[in-house]
Design an enzyme around this catalytic site. Sequence first.
Site, PDB file in Angstrom:
ATOM      1  N   HIS A 160       4.957  47.339  11.612  1.00  0.00           N
ATOM      2  CA  HIS A 160       4.048  46.242  11.911  1.00  0.00           C
ATOM      3  C   HIS A 160       3.433  46.316  13.299  1.00  0.00           C
ATOM      4  O   HIS A 160       2.602  45.475  13.644  1.00  0.00           O
ATOM      5  CB  HIS A 160       4.772  44.901  11.734  1.00  0.00           C
ATOM      6  CG  HIS A 160       4.980  44.534  10.299  1.00  0.00           C
ATOM      7  ND1 HIS A 160       5.911  45.160   9.515  1.00  0.00           N
ATOM      8  CD2 HIS A 160       4.370  43.618   9.503  1.00  0.00           C
ATOM      9  CE1 HIS A 160       5.873  44.632   8.299  1.00  0.00           C
ATOM     10  NE2 HIS A 160       4.948  43.713   8.263  1.00  0.00           N
ATOM     11  N   HIS A 182       2.908  51.504   4.729  1.00  0.00           N
ATOM     12  CA  HIS A 182       4.128  51.063   4.053  1.00  0.00           C
ATOM     13  C   HIS A 182       3.780  50.182   2.866  1.00  0.00           C
ATOM     14  O   HIS A 182       2.664  49.715   2.722  1.00  0.00           O
ATOM     15  CB  HIS A 182       5.068  50.335   5.013  1.00  0.00           C
ATOM     16  CG  HIS A 182       4.547  49.026   5.528  1.00  0.00           C
ATOM     17  ND1 HIS A 182       3.541  48.930   6.449  1.00  0.00           N
ATOM     18  CD2 HIS A 182       4.905  47.746   5.249  1.00  0.00           C
ATOM     19  CE1 HIS A 182       3.296  47.655   6.719  1.00  0.00           C
ATOM     20  NE2 HIS A 182       4.112  46.919   6.001  1.00  0.00           N
ATOM     21  N   LYS A 193       7.731  32.628  12.458  1.00  0.00           N
ATOM     22  CA  LYS A 193       7.324  33.949  11.988  1.00  0.00           C
ATOM     23  C   LYS A 193       6.616  34.720  13.098  1.00  0.00           C
ATOM     24  O   LYS A 193       5.835  34.159  13.864  1.00  0.00           O
ATOM     25  CB  LYS A 193       6.402  33.823  10.777  1.00  0.00           C
ATOM     26  CG  LYS A 193       7.035  33.148   9.572  1.00  0.00           C
ATOM     27  CD  LYS A 193       8.075  34.010   8.901  1.00  0.00           C
ATOM     28  CE  LYS A 193       7.467  35.091   8.060  1.00  0.00           C
ATOM     29  NZ  LYS A 193       8.497  35.842   7.299  1.00  0.00           N
ATOM     30  N   CYS A 211       5.126  36.740   0.104  1.00  0.00           N
ATOM     31  CA  CYS A 211       4.593  38.063   0.423  1.00  0.00           C
ATOM     32  C   CYS A 211       5.568  38.747   1.365  1.00  0.00           C
ATOM     33  O   CYS A 211       5.959  38.178   2.375  1.00  0.00           O
ATOM     34  CB  CYS A 211       3.204  37.983   1.042  1.00  0.00           C
ATOM     35  SG  CYS A 211       2.766  36.413   1.783  1.00  0.00           S
ATOM     36  N   GLU A 238      -0.546  43.798   9.713  1.00  0.00           N
ATOM     37  CA  GLU A 238      -0.225  44.299   8.390  1.00  0.00           C
ATOM     38  C   GLU A 238      -1.244  45.388   8.083  1.00  0.00           C
ATOM     39  O   GLU A 238      -2.424  45.221   8.309  1.00  0.00           O
ATOM     40  CB  GLU A 238      -0.345  43.188   7.325  1.00  0.00           C
ATOM     41  CG  GLU A 238       0.604  42.030   7.513  1.00  0.00           C
ATOM     42  CD  GLU A 238       1.996  42.328   6.998  1.00  0.00           C
ATOM     43  OE1 GLU A 238       2.194  43.405   6.414  1.00  0.00           O
ATOM     44  OE2 GLU A 238       2.881  41.490   7.186  1.00  0.00           O
ATOM     45  N   GLU A 287      -1.747  48.140   4.870  1.00  0.00           N
ATOM     46  CA  GLU A 287      -1.250  48.760   3.663  1.00  0.00           C
ATOM     47  C   GLU A 287      -2.134  49.960   3.287  1.00  0.00           C
ATOM     48  O   GLU A 287      -2.390  50.216   2.137  1.00  0.00           O
ATOM     49  CB  GLU A 287      -1.199  47.736   2.520  1.00  0.00           C
ATOM     50  CG  GLU A 287      -0.611  46.401   2.868  1.00  0.00           C
ATOM     51  CD  GLU A 287       0.649  46.431   3.703  1.00  0.00           C
ATOM     52  OE1 GLU A 287       0.822  45.471   4.466  1.00  0.00           O
ATOM     53  OE2 GLU A 287       1.441  47.370   3.631  1.00  0.00           O
TER      54      GLU A 287
END
EC number: 5.3.3.2
Length: 279
Positions: A82, A93, A116, A128, A191, A193
């Site tokens: 992250h 990832h 968070k 998520c 994030e 992906e």
Amino acid sequence: MTSTATVTVPPRITAENVATLFPEVDTSLAREVFPSTVEGSAKDSEELAGYDEEQVRLMDEVCIVLDDDDKPIGSASKKACHLMTNIDRGLLHRAFSVFLFDSNNRLLLQQRASEKITFPDMWTNTCCSHPLGIPGETGAELDAAVLGVKRAAQRKLDQELGIKAEQVPLEKFEFFTRIHYKAPSDGKWGEHETVTDTQILVDYILFIQADVDLNVNPNEVRDTKYVSAQELKQMFTQPGLKFTPWFKLICNSMLFEWWSYLGTADLDKYKGEKEIRRM
């Protein structure tokens, strides 16, 4: 006189070079969650100073590192995956997004807790998170990867929302597709992906329809809300509400269309996509 900007493209990440490019990646892949006492654990990280202790501990969980084709090639801590410095260099990832609907076709939303580290206080889909680089949640071929993601989803629904496994059995989860997104958080955490040159996604989209009992973990979830499609669209117009970028992306590109067919046979045509959606 014209100047030309030089753009540096990250190298393609492969099983052969991932450990060289990212020394924090363990190429043995299947291993237990890093204990918080190991050398270099997240609790000792300067980047995480001042964050919630439990959320820092969770940054030691092991994510599944992938190549461009969504094939597992290693594992690395959630912290490593992250960090925007790693994301910008192409570290990829696997993730998942669960959309849980009740018997009235209302979607369960959660507002992420203030504790968070990424996207605090933002509204998002039901759950998520990430499958872990451990036996049972890692898969190379699509069918095995989907099963691993479903197991991870079941685990996280319990951990975040207190939804017990018997209320969300694996066979009730429906896999729809995988998407790409890159969502910066605060400049340090984010994030990602995909890798930036090929835009290959690894966010697995799951639907499940079930009436469930909630026992919310306040360290993960600040609030919850069931909404109809129209109510969600109205929430998007309220300037005081913030939403995670992947949730708005999914909603605006595909969710509302799928939602309109919920509970009908017509929904089946959207399930089980083999191709990766590049957003």
